[in-house]
Design a protein around this motif. Structure first.
Motif, PDB file in Angstrom:
ATOM      1  N   LEU A 179      -8.245 -20.908  28.423  1.00  0.00           N
ATOM      2  CA  LEU A 179      -7.890 -20.587  27.131  1.00  0.00           C
ATOM      3  C   LEU A 179      -9.635 -21.593  25.919  1.00  0.00           C
ATOM      4  O   LEU A 179     -10.453 -20.878  25.599  1.00  0.00           O
ATOM      5  CB  LEU A 179      -6.929 -21.793  26.633  1.00  0.00           C
ATOM      6  N   ARG A 180     -10.018 -22.842  26.682  1.00  0.00           N
ATOM      7  CA  ARG A 180     -11.498 -23.350  26.283  1.00  0.00           C
ATOM      8  C   ARG A 180     -12.269 -22.440  26.661  1.00  0.00           C
ATOM      9  O   ARG A 180     -13.252 -22.436  26.373  1.00  0.00           O
ATOM     10  CB  ARG A 180     -11.445 -25.419  26.857  1.00  0.00           C
ATOM     11  N   TYR A 181     -12.594 -22.280  28.244  1.00  0.00           N
ATOM     12  CA  TYR A 181     -13.583 -21.598  28.651  1.00  0.00           C
ATOM     13  C   TYR A 181     -13.626 -20.226  28.127  1.00  0.00           C
ATOM     14  O   TYR A 181     -14.798 -19.838  27.911  1.00  0.00           O
ATOM     15  CB  TYR A 181     -13.204 -21.669  30.243  1.00  0.00           C
ATOM     16  N   MET A 182     -12.892 -19.751  27.877  1.00  0.00           N
ATOM     17  CA  MET A 182     -12.673 -18.151  27.254  1.00  0.00           C
ATOM     18  C   MET A 182     -12.847 -18.084  25.566  1.00  0.00           C
ATOM     19  O   MET A 182     -13.774 -17.733  25.465  1.00  0.00           O
ATOM     20  CB  MET A 182     -11.493 -17.115  27.415  1.00  0.00           C
ATOM     21  N   ARG A 183     -12.560 -19.339  24.904  1.00  0.00           N
ATOM     22  CA  ARG A 183     -13.047 -19.999  23.633  1.00  0.00           C
ATOM     23  C   ARG A 183     -14.854 -20.324  23.852  1.00  0.00           C
ATOM     24  O   ARG A 183     -15.648 -19.564  22.806  1.00  0.00           O
ATOM     25  CB  ARG A 183     -12.849 -20.548  23.241  1.00  0.00           C
ATOM     26  N   ALA A 184     -15.197 -20.847  25.023  1.00  0.00           N
ATOM     27  CA  ALA A 184     -16.751 -21.244  25.033  1.00  0.00           C
ATOM     28  C   ALA A 184     -17.497 -20.082  25.289  1.00  0.00           C
ATOM     29  O   ALA A 184     -18.519 -19.810  24.757  1.00  0.00           O
ATOM     30  CB  ALA A 184     -16.549 -22.071  25.850  1.00  0.00           C
ATOM     31  N   LEU A 185     -16.853 -18.958  25.788  1.00  0.00           N
ATOM     32  CA  LEU A 185     -17.326 -17.589  26.466  1.00  0.00           C
ATOM     33  C   LEU A 185     -17.766 -17.464  25.343  1.00  0.00           C
ATOM     34  O   LEU A 185     -18.844 -17.023  24.481  1.00  0.00           O
ATOM     35  CB  LEU A 185     -17.108 -16.948  27.616  1.00  0.00           C
ATOM     36  N   ALA A 186     -17.166 -16.765  24.127  1.00  0.00           N
ATOM     37  CA  ALA A 186     -16.426 -16.136  23.137  1.00  0.00           C
ATOM     38  C   ALA A 186     -18.178 -16.551  22.279  1.00  0.00           C
ATOM     39  O   ALA A 186     -18.685 -15.979  21.007  1.00  0.00           O
ATOM     40  CB  ALA A 186     -15.307 -15.895  22.452  1.00  0.00           C
ATOM     41  N   ASP A 187     -17.645 -18.203  22.044  1.00  0.00           N
ATOM     42  CA  ASP A 187     -18.485 -18.391  20.767  1.00  0.00           C
ATOM     43  C   ASP A 187     -20.149 -18.371  21.239  1.00  0.00           C
ATOM     44  O   ASP A 187     -20.764 -17.820  20.140  1.00  0.00           O
ATOM     45  CB  ASP A 187     -18.174 -20.169  21.266  1.00  0.00           C
ATOM     46  N   LYS A 188     -20.127 -17.421  22.585  1.00  0.00           N
ATOM     47  CA  LYS A 188     -21.575 -17.443  22.840  1.00  0.00           C
ATOM     48  C   LYS A 188     -21.550 -16.136  22.174  1.00  0.00           C
ATOM     49  O   LYS A 188     -23.246 -16.052  21.772  1.00  0.00           O
ATOM     50  CB  LYS A 188     -21.973 -17.795  24.612  1.00  0.00           C
ATOM     51  N   ASP A 189     -21.670 -15.196  22.208  1.00  0.00           N
ATOM     52  CA  ASP A 189     -21.756 -13.927  22.127  1.00  0.00           C
ATOM     53  C   ASP A 189     -21.524 -13.923  20.662  1.00  0.00           C
ATOM     54  O   ASP A 189     -20.862 -14.216  19.711  1.00  0.00           O
ATOM     55  CB  ASP A 189     -20.612 -13.318  22.242  1.00  0.00           C
ATOM     56  N   LEU A 190     -22.270 -12.226  20.442  1.00  0.00           N
ATOM     57  CA  LEU A 190     -22.261 -11.729  18.623  1.00  0.00           C
ATOM     58  C   LEU A 190     -20.997 -10.541  19.022  1.00  0.00           C
ATOM     59  O   LEU A 190     -21.656  -9.714  20.192  1.00  0.00           O
ATOM     60  CB  LEU A 190     -23.140 -11.401  17.939  1.00  0.00           C
ATOM     61  N   ALA A 191     -20.746 -10.552  18.009  1.00  0.00           N
ATOM     62  CA  ALA A 191     -19.374  -8.906  17.771  1.00  0.00           C
ATOM     63  C   ALA A 191     -19.092  -8.591  16.712  1.00  0.00           C
ATOM     64  O   ALA A 191     -19.189  -9.541  15.546  1.00  0.00           O
ATOM     65  CB  ALA A 191     -17.706  -9.983  19.173  1.00  0.00           C
ATOM     66  N   MET A 192     -18.001  -7.300  16.430  1.00  0.00           N
ATOM     67  CA  MET A 192     -18.175  -7.026  15.046  1.00  0.00           C
ATOM     68  C   MET A 192     -17.220  -8.384  13.881  1.00  0.00           C
ATOM     69  O   MET A 192     -17.059  -7.769  13.044  1.00  0.00           O
ATOM     70  CB  MET A 192     -17.229  -5.668  15.187  1.00  0.00           C
ATOM     71  N   ASP A 193     -16.378  -9.634  14.996  1.00  0.00           N
ATOM     72  CA  ASP A 193     -15.463 -10.203  13.953  1.00  0.00           C
ATOM     73  C   ASP A 193     -16.854 -11.397  13.759  1.00  0.00           C
ATOM     74  O   ASP A 193     -16.159 -11.753  12.622  1.00  0.00           O
ATOM     75  CB  ASP A 193     -15.050 -11.016  15.036  1.00  0.00           C
ATOM     76  N   ARG A 194     -17.674 -11.824  13.868  1.00  0.00           N
ATOM     77  CA  ARG A 194     -18.320 -12.451  13.183  1.00  0.00           C
ATOM     78  C   ARG A 194     -19.511 -11.073  12.100  1.00  0.00           C
ATOM     79  O   ARG A 194     -19.873 -12.140  10.950  1.00  0.00           O
ATOM     80  CB  ARG A 194     -19.073 -12.876  14.057  1.00  0.00           C
ATOM     81  N   THR A 195     -20.079 -10.353  12.664  1.00  0.00           N
ATOM     82  CA  THR A 195     -20.828  -9.626  12.277  1.00  0.00           C
ATOM     83  C   THR A 195     -20.948  -8.206  11.897  1.00  0.00           C
ATOM     84  O   THR A 195     -20.630  -7.616  12.704  1.00  0.00           O
ATOM     85  CB  THR A 195     -22.433 -10.061  12.425  1.00  0.00           C
TER      86      THR A 195
END
Length: 974
Positions: free
Chosen positions: A497-513
């Motif tokens: 769970l934490r690994y997937m969250r850490a990867l997602a936090d590196k990216d920009l997707a439509m949920d952010r911008t």
């Protein structure tokens, strides 16, 4: 004050206002900014009257129901889904049951941080999903025993077709024959035949072992394909055959199974040159055939010719490891009509799921799952023998083949009664494929199905102690696999769970911008549209299930086809193509087949304007057509007179024109009807690329203004999310005369539906990526006729608002009638680069510091940014983007007048990482605050890129496409 009516009160639940970003007051504000008083007036000012009205009725109101609420639409779809019946499936044939770990289901498949991301062309904001894809590549290369693997292909059958063309251009053999061992999945053979024929290649199938070895010895082939394990289950060592293939200067291709390879000798140890397959059984649901991530692994020597995307490791400006797309990442755009593949969409979201499945289970867990399947298969075989049913083959991993003789009908009847699906082959034999979901109880039920009346059933426990393994010792895997720490670290749910969250936090997707990519239509993928995808009534259906078990899917598909036909003005639709490029290919194949049916198979010239998408000429080449490029005028419109000259010159051989409408330059061509008339007068057909359909739905219908065929991008206009670069769906819509030539709907070896078709299959499954079709069905149902038209109009408004507000700062390169653009605008940065040295790429990288994904960079015109805001972005978000672009223009002005150094400025060094701006040393001439917080709003919410600017040249010169070395991994995670 009057009391509101019940009908007015009911509008609180209307979906249209949730999908469309600006409310009515904001729409009025933007209309005033662009100089029009209503959406209808703006539409009339932008869209040519000839396609909006007149005798062709191109813009007749959509004959679709009005919108439903989310709850109403979900209830209706649930009723449709309930008509599907999820039997226990033992069909196999490339599709297997699997358990999706719930932590992956919730945090990847159902997580907008992953499913709303775009293709990772902008490396600095895509490090998370690219690490997941590097894991996928490493997984595939390790398990196959090959040197390099790509970041996924569309499905196994199309991967085999891509392997065939890779073998043709890489082998030294001069033959045009591709030899196939006969026990290959039937859908693979069908797609191979479709792909080979227009290219002048012959697919020769050896139906028996003896015939195969005779043809192998003869040597008339450039490539050879074997299925390992075979479609009916047996396994063999192909090492000696590989030597024979290489002796004839040909390439050896394996289609394989990743789960089996955790136990079996890998193809790379047998002399394979190219290995392909599907990762579906690594946690990806059946979904009536897709989407599933295929893969291609090959020898290092072929990496520069390998189709699809490839993630590589480079370094950033500070020397840190950084991922990027490498080598042939956009071959179809660079090489155009010389491209050997039109692959544009991968299956990123599904590849990420499969890679996380391997990360979660690790090598030991995967081997345990495979060993359990193999053990149950051996026990099942032993029990069947006791019941009088010998298996055809002595070896197997998960699939058994039985010749039931006269008992066949009774066996199949008992199977239906027990709600079990078995595979019946063309020769009458029955195949049984086990998988991760198979239980002891399933094995006992299968015995009861095959047992004669009154026969005593075997015991699973007793046979477990007695049944010999069906995997020969010589074919057992002996070497380790997946030894990298990433596959041996995250086995608890917390860690994954934490690994997937850490990867997602590196990216920009439509949920952010906002992601303002021109030609890519990154719009809202509403949660209500996504929810049905994981319903078991859709997710657990095998693509070869009998028709009576798939009534819900067939109703959904028929209704969606009718919706798309109504939106486009065409007469028939095929949902089989599982990407936009596949839809292009299917449309051109239909044109080609129609000409041949009329005795005009010599027609092979395809006119393509120079502004076209890169996949257009690549698709034409794959259909055996010759591309003639036509010019555009200074305003960005296609040059009608040049088209006329080309059509007259090639009249006897003209097959088609491919044009994008509105154009790739972001304008509505005024002369589209005349162009259609010119091409038809010279015997050709009109293909309209539907990539920009978001500017047309409810406003104009290509099938009514003279076009014959279009593909649509459901992952653009119709809300299927991009998923980080896939899945996509690219249905092909045609006029009635081309309908018989659409891709065949039935899968060989499965239940054929009642359609008649002379088209070949272009994808492995009859309905392509069927499990995500509920998304588009929900979108159309939720929006209704009025909502769809308003969405198009607001998309036009948003683009013109951006263009108008940025006009004092950036010139819009092309405009159409009345100085307006269509759904996107191209900002011309070339004069600024000439004056300051600041390039469009610098602006794209600087936008990261503002928390934005860049617009489309340098396409279709080098040195420009193409912006498509879509209807889903609110006025607030549009203004936030505009403010960022104005601030960037002011920074460019500071470079112009010397306030910022020409080389040492925030644009040339963007993006800036948190480590850089918080470090003890700051060597730049501009302040840290300007680097990190160029606008005050960023102090409240800031995205920090994980790496600084990535070095593209270093990555291409030092190609490394697997997980970074263990030492570097440990340093980074210490």
């Amino acid at each position: 004050m009057s009391q509101p009516s019940l009908r007015e009160l009911e509008q609180h639940d209307a979906f249209v206002g949730r999908h469309i970003g600006p409310n009515d007051a904001e729409i009025a504000t933007m209309l005033a900014a662009v100089g029009h008083d209503s959406l209808e007036a703006l539409t009339d000012a932008i869209v040519p009257a000839l396609i909006r009205s007149g005798t062709n009725a191109a813009a007749a109101p959509l004959a679709l129901p009005e919108s439903l609420t989310e709850e109403e639409a979900l209830a209706r779809l649930r009723a449709i889904a309930s008509k599907n019946q999820a039997f226990r499936n033992f069909i196999g044939q490339g599709y297997y049951g699997t358990h999706t770990p719930k932590v992956i289901l919730r945090n990847i498949l159902e997580n907008p941080a992953w499913y709303t991301a775009y293709t990772p062309y902008q490396a600095e904001i895509s490090q998370g999903r690219m690490e997941a894809l590097i894991n996928f590549q490493t997984m595939c290369a390790d398990l196959t025993g090959m040197e390099i693997a790509n970041a996924s292909l569309l499905d196994e059958a199309t991967a085999v077709a891509e392997a065939m063309t890779l073998a043709r251009r890489s082998a030294r053999s001069k033959s045009n024959t591709f030899l196939v061992a006969g026990d290959t999945h039937p859908q693979t053979l069908e797609v191979l035949r479709t792909r080979a024929e227009p290219l002048g290649l012959a697919v020769e199938v050896a139906r028996s072992t003896d015939a195969f070895h005779q043809k192998l010895a003869a040597g008339d082939y450039f490539g050879v394909l074997v299925q390992y394990p075979a479609s009916s289950g047996w396994i063999a060592d192909w090492s000696a055959d590989a030597e024979a293939v290489h002796g004839h200067q040909a390439l050896f291709v394996f289609a394989t199974d990743l789960l089996a390879l955790t136990l079996l000798k890998p193809p790379g140890e047998m002399g394979a040159d190219i290995v392909v397959g599907s990762s579906q059984r690594f946690g990806v649901p059946l979904g009536f055939g897709g989407p599933h991530a295929a893969f291609m692994a090959c020898r290092d020597a072929y990496k520069r010719s390998m189709p699809g995307r490839l993630i590589g490791v480079s370094v950033d400006a500070d020397g840190n490891p950084a991922y990027r797309l490498t080598l042939q990442t956009r071959e179809q755009h660079i090489r155009r009509e010389k491209a050997t593949s039109n692959i544009c969409t991968a299956q990123v979201l599904l590849a990420v799921m499969a890679s996380m499945y391997a990360v979660y289970h690790g090598p030991e867990g995967l081997a345990r799952i495979a060993s359990r399947v193999a053990r149950l298969t051996a026990i099942l075989a032993a029990g069947l023998r006791r019941l009088g049913h010998a298996t055809v083959h002595a070896s197997a991993f998960d699939t058994l083949c039985i010749e039931p003789g006269d008992a066949g009908p009774a066996i199949l009847a008992r199977a239906r009664e027990a709600r079990i699906n078995l595979r019946v082959r063309g020769n009458g034999s029955i195949c049984i494929s086990l998988d991760e979901t198979t239980t002891r109880a399933d094995v006992e039920t299968l015995w009861s199905v095959f047992a004669a009346d009154g026969a005593a059933l075997p015991s699973v426990d007793a046979l477990d102690a007695q049944a010999p393994s069906l995997i020969p010792d010589a074919l057992r895997r002996t070497g380790p696999f997946l030894q990298h720490p990433v596959f041996n670290t995250h086995h608890s749910e917390h860690e994954l769970l934490r690994y997937m969250r850490a990867l997602a936090d590196k990216d920009l997707a439509m949920d952010r911008t906002m992601i303002p990519l021109g030609s890519c239509t990154m719009k809202l993928n509403a949660t209500a549209e996504m929810i049905p995808v994981t319903w078991p009534e859709f997710a657990d259906i095998h693509p070869l299930a009998p028709a009576e078990q798939t009534e819900g899917y067939r109703q959904l598909i028929a209704e969606l086809e009718a919706m798309l036909a109504e939106c486009t003005g065409y007469d028939a639709v095929s949902l089989q193509p599982n990407s936009g490029a596949q839809g292009e290919y299917a449309g051109l194949l239909a044109i080609r087949a129609w000409h041949r049916s009329r005795g005009e198979g010599h027609r092979d010239i395809c006119l393509i304007p120079e502004s076209a998408h890169g996949t257009n000429p690549a698709s034409a080449q794959m259909c055996g057509m010759k591309v003639v490029v036509t010019k555009c005028d200074a305003s960005g419109n296609v040059d009608v007179e040049d088209i006329r000259r080309a059509a007259e010159k090639h009249s006897a051989h003209l097959a088609a024109i491919m044009m994008t409408y509105p154009s790739t330059h972001g304008v509505f061509e005024e002369d589209v009807v005349e162009i259609c008339e010119i091409v038809h007068a010279h015997g050709g057909q009109v293909y309209t690329d539907g990539a920009n359909m978001n500017a047309l739905v409810g406003v104009a219908k290509p099938g009514k203004w003279g076009s014959d065929v279009s593909h649509l991008n459901l992952h653009k206009t119709f809300c299927i999310p991009h998923g980080g670069g896939g899945p996509g769906v690219g249905p092909c819509a045609v006029k009635s005369h081309l309908a018989p030539f659409l891709p065949r709907a039935g899968i060989p070896g499965g239940d054929q539906d009642d359609r008649t078709s002379r088209g070949g299959m272009v994808s492995a499954a009859a309905y392509g990526s069927a499990s995500i079709l509920p998304i588009s069905w929900m979108y159309v149902t939720l929006m209704g006729a009025t909502g769809l038209r308003k969405a198009t109009q607001v998309a036009l408004l948003n683009a013109n608002y951006v263009s108008k507000r940025l006009a004092p700062h950036y010139a819009t390169l092309y405009t159409g009638r009345n100085g307006l653009v269509a759904h996107e605008c191209i900002l011309d940065l070339r004069p600024l680069e000439k004056a300051t040295g600041i390039s469009a790429e610098d602006v794209a990288k600087r936008l990261i510091d503002f928390g934005f994904h860049a617009p489309t960079l340098s396409f279709p015109v080098p040195g420009t940014l193409m912006v498509e805001p879509t209807e889903s972005e609110s006025l607030h978000e549009l203004d936030r983007f505009i403010d960022a672009m104005i601030q960037i223009r002011q920074e460019i002005a500071a470079v112009e007048d010397g306030r910022l150094d020409r080389e040492d400025n925030p644009l040339r060094h963007a993006p800036h990482t948190a480590l850089q701006v918080s470090g003890s040393e700051w060597t730049h001439a501009y302040p840290r605050e300007l680097a990190a917080f160029p606008l005050p709003s960023l102090k409240l919410q800031k995205y920090w890129p994980p790496v600084s600017r990535v070095d593209n040249v270093h990555g291409d010169k030092n190609v490394f496409c697997a997980c970074i070395p263990v030492d570097a991994y440990r340093e980074r995670t210490a």
